[in-house]
Design a protein around this motif. Structure first.
Motif, short mmCIF file in Angstrom:
data_model
loop_
_atom_site.label_atom_id
_atom_site.label_comp_id
_atom_site.label_asym_id
_atom_site.label_seq_id
_atom_site.Cartn_x
_atom_site.Cartn_y
_atom_site.Cartn_z
N VAL A 121 1.27 28.49 24.02
CA VAL A 121 1.34 27.09 23.58
C VAL A 121 1.55 27.01 22.06
O VAL A 121 2.35 26.22 21.57
CB VAL A 121 0.07 26.32 24.00
N ILE A 180 0.31 12.79 13.10
CA ILE A 180 1.24 13.46 14.02
C ILE A 180 0.72 14.86 14.37
O ILE A 180 0.69 15.25 15.54
CB ILE A 180 2.66 13.57 13.38
N ALA A 212 1.61 25.53 35.56
CA ALA A 212 0.66 25.42 36.67
C ALA A 212 1.38 25.63 38.01
O ALA A 212 0.84 26.26 38.92
CB ALA A 212 -0.03 24.06 36.65
N ALA A 226 3.08 22.71 30.48
CA ALA A 226 1.87 23.27 31.08
C ALA A 226 1.80 22.96 32.57
O ALA A 226 1.33 23.79 33.36
CB ALA A 226 0.64 22.73 30.37
N ALA A 246 -2.31 17.68 22.11
CA ALA A 246 -1.42 18.03 23.24
C ALA A 246 -1.52 19.51 23.56
O ALA A 246 -1.47 19.91 24.73
CB ALA A 246 0.02 17.65 22.91
N TRP A 247 -1.68 20.34 22.53
CA TRP A 247 -1.83 21.79 22.77
C TRP A 247 -3.10 22.06 23.56
O TRP A 247 -3.11 22.89 24.49
CB TRP A 247 -1.86 22.55 21.45
N GLY A 306 -5.35 14.71 26.47
CA GLY A 306 -4.11 13.97 26.77
C GLY A 306 -4.19 12.54 26.25
O GLY A 306 -3.22 12.02 25.69
N ARG A 340 -2.25 14.77 16.74
CA ARG A 340 -1.87 14.42 18.12
C ARG A 340 -1.15 15.59 18.78
O ARG A 340 -1.34 15.84 19.98
CB ARG A 340 -1.03 13.15 18.12
N ILE A 341 -0.35 16.32 18.01
CA ILE A 341 0.29 17.52 18.58
C ILE A 341 -0.76 18.56 18.93
O ILE A 341 -0.70 19.19 20.01
CB ILE A 341 1.37 18.06 17.61
N LEU A 368 1.22 34.25 34.00
CA LEU A 368 -0.15 33.98 33.53
C LEU A 368 -1.23 34.71 34.33
O LEU A 368 -2.14 35.31 33.75
CB LEU A 368 -0.40 32.47 33.55
N ALA A 370 -3.74 12.61 22.56
CA ALA A 370 -2.36 12.87 22.15
C ALA A 370 -1.45 11.66 22.38
O ALA A 370 -0.61 11.33 21.54
CB ALA A 370 -1.81 14.08 22.89
N LEU A 371 -1.62 11.02 23.51
CA LEU A 371 -0.66 9.98 23.91
C LEU A 371 -1.14 8.57 23.63
O LEU A 371 -0.33 7.68 23.36
CB LEU A 371 -0.35 10.12 25.42
N GLY A 414 -2.44 31.91 27.31
CA GLY A 414 -2.09 30.49 27.30
C GLY A 414 -2.10 29.92 25.89
O GLY A 414 -1.20 29.16 25.51
N PRO A 440 7.46 16.42 20.75
CA PRO A 440 6.63 17.64 20.71
C PRO A 440 5.26 17.49 21.37
O PRO A 440 4.55 18.48 21.54
CB PRO A 440 6.46 17.91 19.19
N VAL A 441 4.87 16.26 21.70
CA VAL A 441 3.63 16.07 22.48
C VAL A 441 3.94 16.16 23.97
O VAL A 441 3.22 16.81 24.74
CB VAL A 441 2.99 14.69 22.13
N VAL A 475 -8.10 18.05 30.03
CA VAL A 475 -6.72 17.54 30.09
C VAL A 475 -6.71 16.03 29.82
O VAL A 475 -5.91 15.52 29.04
CB VAL A 475 -6.08 17.83 31.47
N VAL A 503 -4.54 22.52 31.10
CA VAL A 503 -3.79 22.40 32.36
C VAL A 503 -3.61 23.77 33.00
O VAL A 503 -3.83 23.96 34.21
CB VAL A 503 -2.40 21.75 32.11
N MET A 504 -3.20 24.74 32.17
CA MET A 504 -2.95 26.08 32.73
C MET A 504 -4.24 26.74 33.22
O MET A 504 -4.26 27.37 34.28
CB MET A 504 -2.28 26.95 31.67
N MET A 505 -5.30 26.57 32.44
CA MET A 505 -6.58 27.17 32.86
C MET A 505 -7.12 26.48 34.12
O MET A 505 -7.71 27.13 34.99
CB MET A 505 -7.61 27.07 31.73
N TRP A 517 7.15 12.68 16.88
CA TRP A 517 5.88 13.24 17.36
C TRP A 517 5.76 13.18 18.87
O TRP A 517 5.09 14.01 19.48
CB TRP A 517 4.68 12.53 16.70
N ALA A 542 -4.66 20.03 25.56
CA ALA A 542 -4.44 19.57 26.94
C ALA A 542 -3.58 20.55 27.72
O ALA A 542 -3.85 20.85 28.89
CB ALA A 542 -3.79 18.18 26.93
N ALA A 543 -2.55 21.09 27.06
CA ALA A 543 -1.64 22.03 27.74
C ALA A 543 -2.38 23.31 28.14
O ALA A 543 -2.22 23.80 29.27
CB ALA A 543 -0.47 22.36 26.83
N ILE A 544 -3.20 23.82 27.24
CA ILE A 544 -3.98 25.04 27.56
C ILE A 544 -4.93 24.74 28.72
O ILE A 544 -5.07 25.55 29.65
CB ILE A 544 -4.76 25.51 26.31
N PRO A 588 4.85 20.20 25.43
CA PRO A 588 3.80 21.15 25.88
C PRO A 588 2.99 20.64 27.06
O PRO A 588 2.57 21.44 27.92
CB PRO A 588 2.92 21.33 24.65
N LEU A 589 2.79 19.31 27.13
CA LEU A 589 2.02 18.77 28.26
C LEU A 589 2.74 19.03 29.58
O LEU A 589 2.16 19.53 30.54
CB LEU A 589 1.78 17.27 28.07
#
Lengths: 168, 204
Positions: A123, B180, A53, A49, B187-188, B106, B183-184, A109, B109-110, A119, A41-42, B102, B194-196, A38, B190-192, A45-46
């Motif tokens: 993801v 799992i 950026a 991203a 993370a998604w 985050g 938490r994934i 983006l 997730a972590l 986005g 895969p966490v 984030v 970050v980009m925004m 796990w 948080a990732a979205i 993506p973090l």
């Protein structure tokens, strides 16, 4: 909205170098077992991203395409050779390569019709590729499955090498 | 003491209902008043991502500090609404909310079993900023009160239903893959975010 999502969703899955590298992340995580199954895969993506950026901000990163192809080669080799690295090192390797993948997607983006939908699509597609790798990696419970996974690692490396040396 | 409390309450109430300059708007055409406020947190992506991140964090860390965190969210949400009515700049809240998304997603997730103080600080920040960002268009006093009431309830409902659904899923299944998967998903989010956040910061 839908166009932005489809554009983001298809971006990772239309490039075989992206596909094999992201499947490899899930595959290697499953191969290493908990907590890597796990955690990788966490992390991916973090960090991806953050790479995106950097692409959005226009920060130059050299050899992005070579980095993406190298990620497939290295991750495929690690699977093929059944390398069991410490968790922190596995996370660092995956995180490093995630920057190249994120940068390649993130550079597009700002031009997306709907950046949020782009986005989300990008993801989600990345995560689903990881899940495919994890599902394949669960074969590790059986001896024949372990052989199949290691063979998959060889294929992933070969695809990466084909992209790196211009055969694909 | 009672006089001082009464005076504070009057000032806070006045701040909550005093219309300010035109800033926020109804996220969906044709919906106004209470309902416009109710859907505003879900219709504004920085608020949605921050509240989803917080919901995942509270759900994955349940039952640790759940009630104090929820109360903190409500109190700082009200304080944020009051601050917005007093003239805080909602434009600045977009990148801040995305950064908080984030952080909260985050953490979920972590490190969902992290320190309770960190959880409460993140909760307070999200509640406060969502409150500020909920400032409605200027209008009649009654409409402003209704819209702000809807925003406040919408914010709390989004956090409550997300966190309750996640904690219920975890308790009922008790399967490792559910944890799992959640938490994934965090993370998604948080990732979205970050980009925004990168887009919002470069745009500003």
């Amino acid at each position: 909205m839908a166009g932005g999502f489809v554009s983001g969703f298809t971006h990772p899955i239309l490039g075989w170098d992206h596909v094999v590298a992201m499947v490899a992340v899930g595959l290697w995580g499953a191969f290493l077992g908990a907590p890597a199954i796990w955690l990788l895969p966490v992390i991916f993506p973090l960090v991806m991203a953050f790479g995106a950026a950097l692409g959005v901000a226009g920060v130059p990163i050299p050899a992005v395409e070579a980095g993406i192809a190298s990620s497939a080669i290295v991750l495929g080799m690690l699977i093929a050779l059944a390398v069991r690295l410490p968790l922190w090192l596995a996370g660092a390797i995956v995180g490093l390569f995630a920057i190249f993948h994120g940068y390649a997607h993130g550079a597009e983006l700002p031009e997306a019709a709907n950046p949020l939908a782009y986005g989300v699509g990008f993801v989600v597609a990345t995560g689903l590729l990881h899940l495919i790798g994890i599902a394949f990696g669960l074969l590790v419970r059986w001896p024949a499955g372990t052989v199949a996974i290691r063979a998959g690692g060889v294929v992933i490396s070969a695809v990466g090498a084909a992209f790196l040396f211009g055969y694909a | 003491m009672h006089e001082r409390l009464r005076a504070t309450a009057i000032v806070a109430s006045a701040a909550l209902v005093t219309p300010t300059a035109t800033r926020a708007h109804a996220p969906i055409e044709g919906i106004e008043g209470f309902y416009a406020g109710l859907v505003h947190p879900a219709g504004s992506y920085p608020q949605l991502l921050a509240l989803l991140g917080l919901g995942f964090l509270l759900g994955l860390s349940w039952p640790r500090a759940y009630v104090p965190a929820f109360v903190t969210c409500a109190v700082f949400g009200l304080a944020g609404i009051a601050t917005g009515q007093l003239g805080a700049e909602p434009e600045m809240t977009t990148p801040a909310l995305l950064v908080l998304a984030v952080v909260s997603a985050g953490m979920a997730a972590l490190y969902p079993s992290g320190h309770s103080v960190a959880l409460l600080v993140v909760t307070a920040a999200v509640g406060g900023l969502v409150g500020i960002a909920s400032t409605p268009d200027s209008g009649p006093l009654r409409a402003t009160v209704m819209t702000l009431s809807g925003s406040f309830i919408g914010m709390l409902a989004l956090v409550f239903y997300t966190s309750a659904a996640i904690s219920a899923l975890r308790r009922r299944t008790e399967r490792a893959y559910v944890e799992i998967g959640l938490r994934i998903l965090s993370a998604w989010i948080a990732a979205i975010a970050v980009m925004m956040a990168a887009l919002a910061i470069t745009a500003s």
